[in-house]
Design a protein around this motif. Structure first.
Motif, short mmCIF file in Angstrom:
data_model
loop_
_atom_site.label_atom_id
_atom_site.label_comp_id
_atom_site.label_asym_id
_atom_site.label_seq_id
_atom_site.Cartn_x
_atom_site.Cartn_y
_atom_site.Cartn_z
N ALA A 498 0.84 -1.20 0.00
CA ALA A 498 0.00 0.00 0.00
C ALA A 498 0.88 1.26 0.00
CB ALA A 498 -0.92 0.00 1.22
N ARG A 499 1.94 1.25 0.79
CA ARG A 499 2.82 2.42 0.83
C ARG A 499 3.44 2.65 -0.55
NH1 ARG A 499 1.82 6.00 3.05
NH2 ARG A 499 1.67 4.91 5.04
N PHE A 500 3.83 1.56 -1.19
CA PHE A 500 4.41 1.65 -2.53
C PHE A 500 3.40 2.30 -3.48
CE2 PHE A 500 4.66 -0.51 -6.72
CZ PHE A 500 5.84 0.07 -7.17
N GLU A 501 2.13 1.89 -3.37
CA GLU A 501 1.12 2.43 -4.28
C GLU A 501 0.86 3.91 -4.03
OE1 GLU A 501 -1.98 -0.43 -3.80
OE2 GLU A 501 -0.88 -1.88 -5.05
N VAL A 502 0.78 4.28 -2.75
CA VAL A 502 0.54 5.69 -2.40
C VAL A 502 1.67 6.56 -2.95
CG1 VAL A 502 0.50 7.33 -0.49
CG2 VAL A 502 -0.87 5.24 -0.36
N LEU A 503 2.90 6.13 -2.73
CA LEU A 503 4.04 6.95 -3.17
C LEU A 503 4.14 6.98 -4.69
CD1 LEU A 503 6.64 5.96 -0.43
CD2 LEU A 503 5.47 8.15 -0.69
N THR A 504 3.79 5.85 -5.33
CA THR A 504 3.83 5.81 -6.80
C THR A 504 2.80 6.79 -7.37
OG1 THR A 504 4.50 3.51 -6.75
CG2 THR A 504 3.63 4.33 -8.83
N ARG A 505 1.61 6.84 -6.72
CA ARG A 505 0.58 7.75 -7.19
C ARG A 505 1.09 9.19 -7.15
NH1 ARG A 505 -3.78 6.38 -3.62
NH2 ARG A 505 -3.33 4.19 -4.02
N ARG A 506 1.87 9.52 -6.12
CA ARG A 506 2.32 10.89 -5.99
C ARG A 506 3.58 11.18 -6.81
NH1 ARG A 506 2.88 14.80 -0.76
NH2 ARG A 506 4.28 16.31 -1.75
N PHE A 507 4.51 10.22 -6.81
CA PHE A 507 5.82 10.53 -7.42
C PHE A 507 6.08 9.83 -8.75
CE2 PHE A 507 6.47 11.18 -2.80
CZ PHE A 507 6.70 12.55 -2.82
N GLY A 508 5.12 8.97 -9.17
CA GLY A 508 5.29 8.32 -10.46
C GLY A 508 6.24 7.14 -10.41
N ASN A 509 6.85 6.81 -11.55
CA ASN A 509 7.58 5.55 -11.63
C ASN A 509 9.02 5.62 -11.13
OD1 ASN A 509 8.73 6.98 -13.61
ND2 ASN A 509 8.28 5.54 -15.28
N PHE A 530 17.34 1.19 -7.86
CA PHE A 530 17.55 2.25 -6.88
C PHE A 530 19.03 2.65 -6.84
CE2 PHE A 530 18.16 3.55 -2.31
CZ PHE A 530 17.38 4.70 -2.37
N ARG A 531 19.89 1.64 -6.90
CA ARG A 531 21.32 1.92 -6.83
C ARG A 531 21.77 2.75 -8.04
NH1 ARG A 531 25.86 0.96 -8.32
NH2 ARG A 531 25.15 -0.39 -10.00
N SER A 532 21.24 2.38 -9.21
CA SER A 532 21.68 3.06 -10.43
C SER A 532 21.05 4.44 -10.57
CB SER A 532 21.32 2.20 -11.65
OG SER A 532 19.90 2.20 -11.81
N GLY A 533 19.97 4.70 -9.81
CA GLY A 533 19.34 6.01 -9.90
C GLY A 533 18.13 6.02 -10.81
N ASP A 534 17.85 4.86 -11.43
CA ASP A 534 16.66 4.75 -12.26
C ASP A 534 15.42 4.90 -11.38
OD1 ASP A 534 14.98 4.15 -14.39
OD2 ASP A 534 14.99 2.02 -13.87
N ALA A 535 15.48 4.33 -10.18
CA ALA A 535 14.45 4.59 -9.16
C ALA A 535 15.09 5.48 -8.10
CB ALA A 535 13.98 3.29 -8.54
N ARG A 536 14.26 6.37 -7.51
CA ARG A 536 14.85 7.31 -6.56
C ARG A 536 14.29 7.12 -5.16
NH1 ARG A 536 15.14 12.10 -9.62
NH2 ARG A 536 15.76 13.12 -7.69
N ILE A 537 13.17 6.38 -5.09
CA ILE A 537 12.62 6.04 -3.78
C ILE A 537 12.55 4.53 -3.71
CG2 ILE A 537 10.61 6.20 -2.24
CD1 ILE A 537 9.80 8.75 -3.76
N LEU A 538 13.08 3.96 -2.64
CA LEU A 538 12.99 2.51 -2.47
C LEU A 538 12.09 2.22 -1.26
CD1 LEU A 538 13.87 -0.35 -3.35
CD2 LEU A 538 15.72 -0.18 -1.69
N VAL A 539 10.92 1.66 -1.55
CA VAL A 539 10.04 1.22 -0.46
C VAL A 539 10.43 -0.22 -0.17
CG1 VAL A 539 7.68 0.77 0.25
CG2 VAL A 539 8.19 2.72 -1.23
N ALA A 540 10.79 -0.49 1.07
CA ALA A 540 11.35 -1.81 1.35
C ALA A 540 11.09 -2.23 2.78
CB ALA A 540 12.85 -1.81 1.08
#
Ligand code: ADP
Ligand code: MG
Length: 695
Positions: A498-509, A530-540
């Motif tokens: 759910a957290r992943f979905e909420v953040l994706t809705r706000r910040f995109g892919n 995440f490491r390469s910078g392609d993703a900038r938020i890691l929900v984990a």
């Protein structure tokens, strides 16, 4: 050479009177399978039956013991009603009440006109005093009595308190008189009694408010700790006595590495390395534990040590507990190795088929100098040409047997260097890893800033999302951690998704998701994004706990921080502050219902300090040894009476004493030594006794 008088103590509990196979199984579950387990079982409390008033003066609600005469029986007038027995003493009447009594049980134990002594909780019904199901009904004319005190021992479903107490009493009757193994002066100084007296006192907690029982427990705990320390020291002496091999390099690879490092080793790194070097170069076998916080720079120290082995013509292996850590280590090390011309391969469960065969070939032929891997390193078909040094990262995540399996791969004696980023409190270190030498890296590499750490109520979560937005605008990366206490807990999985979905809705892919229930490859791919910078938020979840290194990450938000342990919070926080920018750790806690005292204390400690060694001590104090070590490892600390949280002084004293004993009396041959052998038997250090015999 187990002294014969101790044999009955090591017999199964079924050897005690009245204990059949079924009870033996239950006692085994609650306490242990042998008589000795009952002897060393400290009571958790006691029942006081010493209140012996007359019926008229007896206070309701209290546990009373009364002398009564039986007047008349009133069997149940209809089903569902109890059997009542009218009784009296000189001061007045009382009813004894029995629900669903079987057959003629009641009239048999309480014949009309008989005098009995009974004990139970006094109540009243329709203005009459009564006791429902008395705990005791005895006949004083037959010399029977109600005990003034009854010990309470740990129980299990189906095992009655009375049965357990009786079994312990019988076990104690088997305890022989033994010669004293502690120094008389030491006993006196502590106000401690002899062993047998102390055991009796341990099982008499009702004597003056329990203080003597606690003194007795400490005396017995000291015995236990002394046995533990003697065993560990014997094991260590033995290990050191084993021939290792001298691996002395010429320093050529190390120099090459030094030359390409953009920084110098810290003083602590140098000291640790010098200690390791001395071990590797000596003929003794190395068994060393390197402790240092996340980011303290253990990896480079390990690589330097591995290079020594390579210079001396041997191979070295580094084993990591997870695939992702193994890959990361491989990436770091192979970067250095390429530059200095040292061959290195990676072996995990994911290398298969032809690739795997090639790697195995290189290892077996000696074509590769270094190997990085997971537990795949000790699969059946893995062989080394000449393994000289095994480095084990996050060693607490491997069992003792797994560590041993890797070391055996060497065939020849292999030096081992274990590393951990979860510093172990000193008391645990002594009782658990007393057979290892320890090096510590306490100082951090220069230029690291303190991570700004705040506790914020979950209600303010929206502000956090705004902070994330600002950090993204600055080009930084963010960890957002959700608890997954139990990998199979559906609600935890739902929360992280759910957290992943909420953040994706706000910040995109730019949001990636990693948790323990994803497939390994999928999870690794998310972390890689995440490491390469392609993703900038890691929900984990805590899968990012150990070792993951992303210098661009500057904020870590930990949801439900109150659900995490101290060491875990510390490890998580170590994910940020690895680059040049100022970093923040936000502990989002649920304050409704209010935080428990320990949860509050944990959040305070983590805000106040970033010293992993201090955090480890606090963790032990707040949670206890079992929790700190995890259940598997707490089983490795075979202590029954000692309390690792509070008996620190005893642990240190036992360590000193054990050292002195071994110095003066290496094979424990003196009179005291003979007594100490008995002590070792008692605490079942068969291993120690074996070492004594062969050593
Ligand atoms: P650990 O394994 O103890 O968590 P690492 O070995 O991963 O720590 O080191 C963390 C980071 O610090 C790495 O990027 C490493 O290159 C760097 N580092 C290590 N030693 C030093 C040092 N003496 N000076 C500056 N940076 C260092
Ligand atoms: Mg590391």
């Amino acid at each position: 050479m187990r002294p014969e008088i101790l044999f009955p103590l090591f017999a199964p509990v079924s050897s005690l009177p009245g204990i059949g196979p079924k009870l033996a199984r239950l006692i085994g579950k609650a306490a242990g399978e042998r008589v000795i387990d009952l002897v060393f079982l400290a009571p958790t409390g006691f029942v006081d039956r010493s209140y012996r008033p007359t019926i008229a003066t007896a206070e309701e609600g209290r546990l009373v013991t009364l002398d009564i005469s039986v007047l008349a029986h009133q069997p149940p007038p209809r089903k569902g009603l109890p059997w009542r027995v009218a009784c009296y003493d000189d001061s007045g009447p009382i009813d004894l009440v029995f629900f669903s009594a079987r057959g003629d049980y009641v009239p048999k134990v309480l014949p009309v006109a008989a005098r009995r002594r009974i004990s139970g909780t006094l109540a009243s019904y329709n203005g009459r005093k009564q006791i429902v199901h008395p705990d005791f009904i005895v006949d004083p004319a037959k010399g029977e009595d109600v005990p003034h005190f009854e010990n309470v021992y740990p129980l299990t479903e189906g095992l009655g308190a009375r049965v357990m107490a009786k079994a312990v009493r019988h076990a104690l009757e088997l305890v022989p008189e033994l010669s004293e193994w502690q120094d008389a002066s030491f006993l006196k100084q502590n106000g401690w009694s002899g062993w047998r007296t102390a055991l009796a006192a341990l099982h008499a907690p009702f004597v003056s408010e329990g203080a003597p029982a606690e003194i007795a427990r400490r005396r017995l705990a000291f015995d236990e700790l002394l046995a533990n320390q003697l065993t560990l020291l014997l094991a260590r002496e033995r290990q050191r006595g084993l021939r290792g091999r001298r691996l002395s390099g010429d320093g050529r690879l190390r120099k090459a590495l030094h030359d390409i490092l953009p920084w110098a080793l810290t003083k602590d790194q140098q000291t640790a390395l010098a200690e390791i070097d001395a071990d590797i170069a000596s003929e003794r076998r190395m068994t060393r534990l390197l402790q240092g916080d996340v980011g303290s720079g253990k990896t480079i120290v390990a690589l330097m040590a591995m290079l020594s082995a390579v210079e001396a013509g041997a191979q070295a292996a580094l084993m990591a507990p997870t695939e992702i850590l193994a890959r990361q280590h491989f990436a770091t090390l192979s970067g250095y190795c390429q530059k200095i011309g040292v061959s290195i391969v990676l072996l995990t469960g994911r290398e298969r088929g032809k690739a795997r065969e090639e790697i195995l070939g290189a290892m077996a032929s000696g074509n590769t100098a270094l190997v990085v891997g997971t537990h795949a390193l000790f699969s059946e078909d893995v062989a080394f040409a000449d393994l000289g040094l095994a480095v084990i990262d996050e060693q607490h995540r491997f069992g003792v047997s797994q560590r041993a399996a890797l070391v055996r791969k060497g065939g020849e004696p292999v030096d081992t260097l274990a590393m951990t980023a979860t510093p172990i409190p000193r008391t645990l270190e002594l009782t658990l890893y007393g057979d290892m030498d320890v090096s510590r890296i306490r100082e951090r590499p220069p230029g690291r800033q303190k991570i700004d750490t705040r506790a914020v109520p979950l209600a303010r979560i929206a502000e956090m999302a705004d902070a994330v937005q600002r950090a993204l605008a600055r080009g930084e990366r963010i960890y957002w951690i959700c608890p997954m206490v139990n990998e199979t807990e559906d609600s935890d999985l739902a929360a992280v998704t759910a957290r992943f979905e909420v953040l994706t809705r706000r910040f995109g892919n730019v949001v990636a998701l990693a948790h323990g229930q994803m497939k390994g490859a999928e999870r690794d791919a998310a972390m890689e994004r995440f490491r390469s910078g392609d993703a900038r938020i890691l929900v984990a979840t805590t899968v990012v706990e150990v070792g993951v290194d992303v210098p661009e990450a500057t904020i870590i938000i930990i949801e439900h921080a109150e659900r995490f342990g101290l060491s875990q919070l510390h490890q998580l926080r170590g994910r940020v502050g690895r680059g040049a920018q100022a970093s923040h750790c936000i502990l989002l806690y649920q304050d409704d219902p209010p935080l428990s005292d320990t949860a509050r204390a944990r959040l305070t400690v983590i805000r106040e300090t970033d010293d992993g060694f201090r955090i480890a001590e606090e963790d032990l104090r707040l949670r206890g040894a079992g929790d700190v070590l995890g259940t598997r490892q707490s089983g490795d600390v075979p202590l029954r009476l000692a309390r690792l949280e509070t008996d620190r002084d005893l642990i240190e004293a036992a360590r000193d004493d054990a050292r002195l004993v071994l110095m003066r009396d290496p094979a424990l041959q003196s009179a005291r030594g003979q007594a100490l052998r008995t002590l070792l038997y008692l605490f079942e250090r068969d291993e120690a006794v074996r070492l004594l015999r062969t050593g």
